[in-house]
Scaffold this motif. Structure first.
Motif, PDB file in Angstrom:
ATOM      1  N   PRO A 103      40.364  37.524  31.902  1.00  0.00           N
ATOM      2  CA  PRO A 103      38.953  37.738  31.566  1.00  0.00           C
ATOM      3  C   PRO A 103      38.265  38.512  32.691  1.00  0.00           C
ATOM      4  O   PRO A 103      38.252  38.064  33.838  1.00  0.00           O
ATOM      5  N   VAL A 104      37.737  39.678  32.344  1.00  0.00           N
ATOM      6  CA  VAL A 104      37.026  40.502  33.314  1.00  0.00           C
ATOM      7  C   VAL A 104      35.739  40.997  32.663  1.00  0.00           C
ATOM      8  O   VAL A 104      35.526  40.818  31.462  1.00  0.00           O
ATOM      9  N   THR A 105      34.899  41.626  33.445  1.00  0.00           N
ATOM     10  CA  THR A 105      33.696  42.225  32.875  1.00  0.00           C
ATOM     11  C   THR A 105      33.407  43.535  33.585  1.00  0.00           C
ATOM     12  O   THR A 105      33.945  43.813  34.664  1.00  0.00           O
ATOM     13  N   THR A 106      32.570  44.370  32.963  1.00  0.00           N
ATOM     14  CA  THR A 106      32.261  45.683  33.496  1.00  0.00           C
ATOM     15  C   THR A 106      30.904  46.138  32.995  1.00  0.00           C
ATOM     16  O   THR A 106      30.476  45.764  31.895  1.00  0.00           O
ATOM     17  N   SER A 107      30.239  46.945  33.786  1.00  0.00           N
ATOM     18  CA  SER A 107      28.965  47.527  33.355  1.00  0.00           C
ATOM     19  C   SER A 107      29.124  48.988  32.987  1.00  0.00           C
ATOM     20  O   SER A 107      28.271  49.560  32.307  1.00  0.00           O
ATOM     21  N   ASP A 108      30.239  49.595  33.427  1.00  0.00           N
ATOM     22  CA  ASP A 108      30.430  51.023  33.185  1.00  0.00           C
ATOM     23  C   ASP A 108      31.705  51.361  32.423  1.00  0.00           C
ATOM     24  O   ASP A 108      31.991  52.526  32.162  1.00  0.00           O
ATOM     25  N   GLY A 109      32.494  50.359  32.045  1.00  0.00           N
ATOM     26  CA  GLY A 109      33.726  50.609  31.311  1.00  0.00           C
ATOM     27  C   GLY A 109      34.818  51.225  32.154  1.00  0.00           C
ATOM     28  O   GLY A 109      35.853  51.646  31.636  1.00  0.00           O
ATOM     29  N   GLN A 110      34.623  51.271  33.481  1.00  0.00           N
ATOM     30  CA  GLN A 110      35.602  51.889  34.374  1.00  0.00           C
ATOM     31  C   GLN A 110      36.071  50.949  35.482  1.00  0.00           C
ATOM     32  O   GLN A 110      37.258  50.905  35.788  1.00  0.00           O
ATOM     33  N   SER A 111      35.157  50.233  36.103  1.00  0.00           N
ATOM     34  CA  SER A 111      35.500  49.281  37.157  1.00  0.00           C
ATOM     35  C   SER A 111      35.244  47.869  36.641  1.00  0.00           C
ATOM     36  O   SER A 111      34.275  47.631  35.902  1.00  0.00           O
ATOM     37  N   PHE A 112      36.104  46.926  37.053  1.00  0.00           N
ATOM     38  CA  PHE A 112      36.081  45.583  36.469  1.00  0.00           C
ATOM     39  C   PHE A 112      36.056  44.513  37.555  1.00  0.00           C
ATOM     40  O   PHE A 112      36.611  44.688  38.635  1.00  0.00           O
ATOM     41  N   THR A 113      35.418  43.396  37.231  1.00  0.00           N
ATOM     42  CA  THR A 113      35.353  42.266  38.161  1.00  0.00           C
ATOM     43  C   THR A 113      35.681  40.975  37.431  1.00  0.00           C
ATOM     44  O   THR A 113      35.539  40.870  36.204  1.00  0.00           O
ATOM     45  N   TYR A 114      36.114  39.986  38.226  1.00  0.00           N
ATOM     46  CA  TYR A 114      36.344  38.645  37.703  1.00  0.00           C
ATOM     47  C   TYR A 114      35.024  37.873  37.698  1.00  0.00           C
ATOM     48  O   TYR A 114      33.984  38.382  38.145  1.00  0.00           O
ATOM     49  N   GLU A 115      35.081  36.653  37.225  1.00  0.00           N
ATOM     50  CA  GLU A 115      33.883  35.822  37.121  1.00  0.00           C
ATOM     51  C   GLU A 115      33.213  35.621  38.476  1.00  0.00           C
ATOM     52  O   GLU A 115      31.983  35.569  38.576  1.00  0.00           O
ATOM     53  N   ASP A 116      34.009  35.549  39.543  1.00  0.00           N
ATOM     54  CA  ASP A 116      33.437  35.312  40.874  1.00  0.00           C
ATOM     55  C   ASP A 116      32.923  36.587  41.537  1.00  0.00           C
ATOM     56  O   ASP A 116      32.469  36.570  42.692  1.00  0.00           O
ATOM     57  N   GLY A 117      33.001  37.713  40.822  1.00  0.00           N
ATOM     58  CA  GLY A 117      32.496  38.972  41.350  1.00  0.00           C
ATOM     59  C   GLY A 117      33.512  39.797  42.108  1.00  0.00           C
ATOM     60  O   GLY A 117      33.232  40.944  42.481  1.00  0.00           O
ATOM     61  N   GLU A 168      36.807  42.187  42.736  1.00  0.00           N
ATOM     62  CA  GLU A 168      37.276  43.333  41.976  1.00  0.00           C
ATOM     63  C   GLU A 168      38.625  43.055  41.310  1.00  0.00           C
ATOM     64  O   GLU A 168      39.536  42.495  41.917  1.00  0.00           O
ATOM     65  N   ALA A 169      38.749  43.437  40.055  1.00  0.00           N
ATOM     66  CA  ALA A 169      40.006  43.312  39.315  1.00  0.00           C
ATOM     67  C   ALA A 169      40.801  44.600  39.481  1.00  0.00           C
ATOM     68  O   ALA A 169      40.264  45.693  39.270  1.00  0.00           O
ATOM     69  N   GLN A 170      42.058  44.505  39.866  1.00  0.00           N
ATOM     70  CA  GLN A 170      42.908  45.668  40.090  1.00  0.00           C
ATOM     71  C   GLN A 170      43.777  45.941  38.866  1.00  0.00           C
ATOM     72  O   GLN A 170      44.403  45.032  38.327  1.00  0.00           O
ATOM     73  N   VAL A 171      43.822  47.199  38.442  1.00  0.00           N
ATOM     74  CA  VAL A 171      44.610  47.550  37.264  1.00  0.00           C
ATOM     75  C   VAL A 171      46.091  47.276  37.495  1.00  0.00           C
ATOM     76  O   VAL A 171      46.845  46.992  36.542  1.00  0.00           O
ATOM     77  N   GLN A 172      46.558  47.340  38.737  1.00  0.00           N
ATOM     78  CA  GLN A 172      47.977  47.123  39.037  1.00  0.00           C
ATOM     79  C   GLN A 172      48.421  45.679  38.789  1.00  0.00           C
ATOM     80  O   GLN A 172      49.615  45.389  38.752  1.00  0.00           O
ATOM     81  N   THR A 173      47.477  44.767  38.608  1.00  0.00           N
ATOM     82  CA  THR A 173      47.820  43.374  38.318  1.00  0.00           C
ATOM     83  C   THR A 173      47.983  43.117  36.826  1.00  0.00           C
ATOM     84  O   THR A 173      48.428  42.045  36.424  1.00  0.00           O
ATOM     85  N   GLY A 174      47.607  44.094  35.998  1.00  0.00           N
ATOM     86  CA  GLY A 174      47.661  43.887  34.549  1.00  0.00           C
ATOM     87  C   GLY A 174      46.471  43.121  34.027  1.00  0.00           C
ATOM     88  O   GLY A 174      46.464  42.706  32.861  1.00  0.00           O
ATOM     89  N   ALA A 175      45.431  42.915  34.847  1.00  0.00           N
ATOM     90  CA  ALA A 175      44.227  42.214  34.400  1.00  0.00           C
ATOM     91  C   ALA A 175      43.607  42.934  33.215  1.00  0.00           C
ATOM     92  O   ALA A 175      43.055  42.319  32.300  1.00  0.00           O
ATOM     93  N   TYR A 176      43.693  44.266  33.226  1.00  0.00           N
ATOM     94  CA  TYR A 176      43.293  45.090  32.087  1.00  0.00           C
ATOM     95  C   TYR A 176      44.274  46.253  32.009  1.00  0.00           C
ATOM     96  O   TYR A 176      45.059  46.486  32.938  1.00  0.00           O
ATOM     97  N   LEU A 177      44.282  46.962  30.896  1.00  0.00           N
ATOM     98  CA  LEU A 177      45.227  48.055  30.697  1.00  0.00           C
ATOM     99  C   LEU A 177      44.528  49.395  30.857  1.00  0.00           C
ATOM    100  O   LEU A 177      43.368  49.556  30.463  1.00  0.00           O
ATOM    101  N   GLU A 178      45.251  50.365  31.404  1.00  0.00           N
ATOM    102  CA  GLU A 178      44.679  51.696  31.603  1.00  0.00           C
ATOM    103  C   GLU A 178      45.767  52.755  31.476  1.00  0.00           C
ATOM    104  O   GLU A 178      46.863  52.609  32.019  1.00  0.00           O
ATOM    105  N   PHE A 179      45.472  53.815  30.742  1.00  0.00           N
ATOM    106  CA  PHE A 179      46.379  54.953  30.635  1.00  0.00           C
ATOM    107  C   PHE A 179      45.563  56.169  30.215  1.00  0.00           C
ATOM    108  O   PHE A 179      44.392  56.052  29.838  1.00  0.00           O
ATOM    109  N   THR A 180      46.174  57.345  30.313  1.00  0.00           N
ATOM    110  CA  THR A 180      45.473  58.595  30.001  1.00  0.00           C
ATOM    111  C   THR A 180      46.053  59.237  28.749  1.00  0.00           C
ATOM    112  O   THR A 180      47.271  59.313  28.580  1.00  0.00           O
TER     113      THR A 180
END
Length: 257
Positions: free
Chosen positions: A97-111, A113-125
């Motif tokens: 569970p993460v959240t974002t205000s810009d659809g690009q950078s993400f944070t956990y509930e405690d504020g 930063e969520a890193q894409v390399q952890t698989g917290a969210y998915l990203e590809f081009t």
């Protein structure tokens, strides 16, 4: 205070303590958004389909000619790319569970930063191209050959509503929120929209393409921790994501294609 009064006060205090304990137990057992990160949602399917009269295609890389692009990408291709770029195994990783205000950078509930390399969210081009000048639209409408329209799905109620996806290019971001229906809102370079079930709507129009010109777009998929459906009830559930894009020809000032 006499003995009888003290006994009555003691009984009242005991009753109050019991009620407080019951209240604490009820709070502890309730489900809230931002469920525990101990057990997250697992990806089982991820499919993309483009179908717009053969005028719109895409791929995971840029190419020299339109014919080198494809109209369909499947789970294995996308998973392999995410694995090579981010080091994330989609088949075994779980969204957090993460959240974002810009659809690009993400944070956990405690504020933090969520890193894409952890698989917290998915990203590809994705690289898009078209034979015509078009606007790329994310659509819920099925294709002529039965290709599924854009949707999140799961065997667990509530999970699809807690998911989001975003598309970033040209200095802007578009966020698909499955709870918005045909609504759309724009703020600070971010457009958030819904898609009418099974339909195509201009509210889901995103970036433009110039004929025969590649355009790269960063795609992100996540579980929105602030959504009311992001509770303990969906922990560990499998999910599927399907995207379908249309190329909508732009009109000139006289309304002609």
């Amino acid at each position: 205070m006499d003995q009888e009064g003290r006994q009555d006060l003691r009984r009242r205090l005991t009753a109050t303590v019991v009620l407080v304990l019951f209240a604490l137990v009820a709070i502890a057992m309730a489900s809230f958004a931002w469920f525990s990160i101990a057990d997250q949602a697992k990806a089982r399917q991820l499919a993309l389909t483009a179908n717009a009269g053969n005028s719109l295609r895409f791929d995971l890389d840029a190419h020299d000619s339109f014919d080198q692009y494809v109209s369909t990408l499947g789970f294995n291709q996308i998973a392999a790319r995410i694995s090579s770029e981010q080091g994330v195994d989609i088949d075994s990783s779980k969204l957090q569970p993460v959240t974002t205000s810009d659809g690009q950078s993400f944070t956990y509930e405690d504020g933090s930063e969520a890193q894409v390399q952890t698989g917290a969210y998915l990203e590809f081009t994705l690289h898009f191209i078209s034979h015509e000048d078009v606007v790329v639209r994310l659509t819920g409408e099925a294709g002529r050959n039965g290709e599924a329209g854009t949707a999140f799905s799961s065997s667990v109620d509530g999970l699809p509503q807690a998911m989001r996806m975003s598309f970033t290019c040209d200095g802007r971001t578009w966020i698909y929120d499955p709870n918005l229906g045909s609504s759309v809102s724009t703020s600070g370079g971010v457009t958030t929209f819904g898609i009418p079930a099974g339909a195509s709507s201009e509210v889901a129009d995103m970036f433009s393409l110039v004929a025969e010109t590649d355009k790269s777009t960063i795609v992100r998929i996540w579980l929105e921790g602030t959504d009311p459906n992001c509770t303990n009830m969906i922990k560990g559930a499998d999910y599927a994501v399907t995207m379908r894009f249309e190329g909508i020809e732009q009109l000139d000032e006289q309304g002609q294609q």
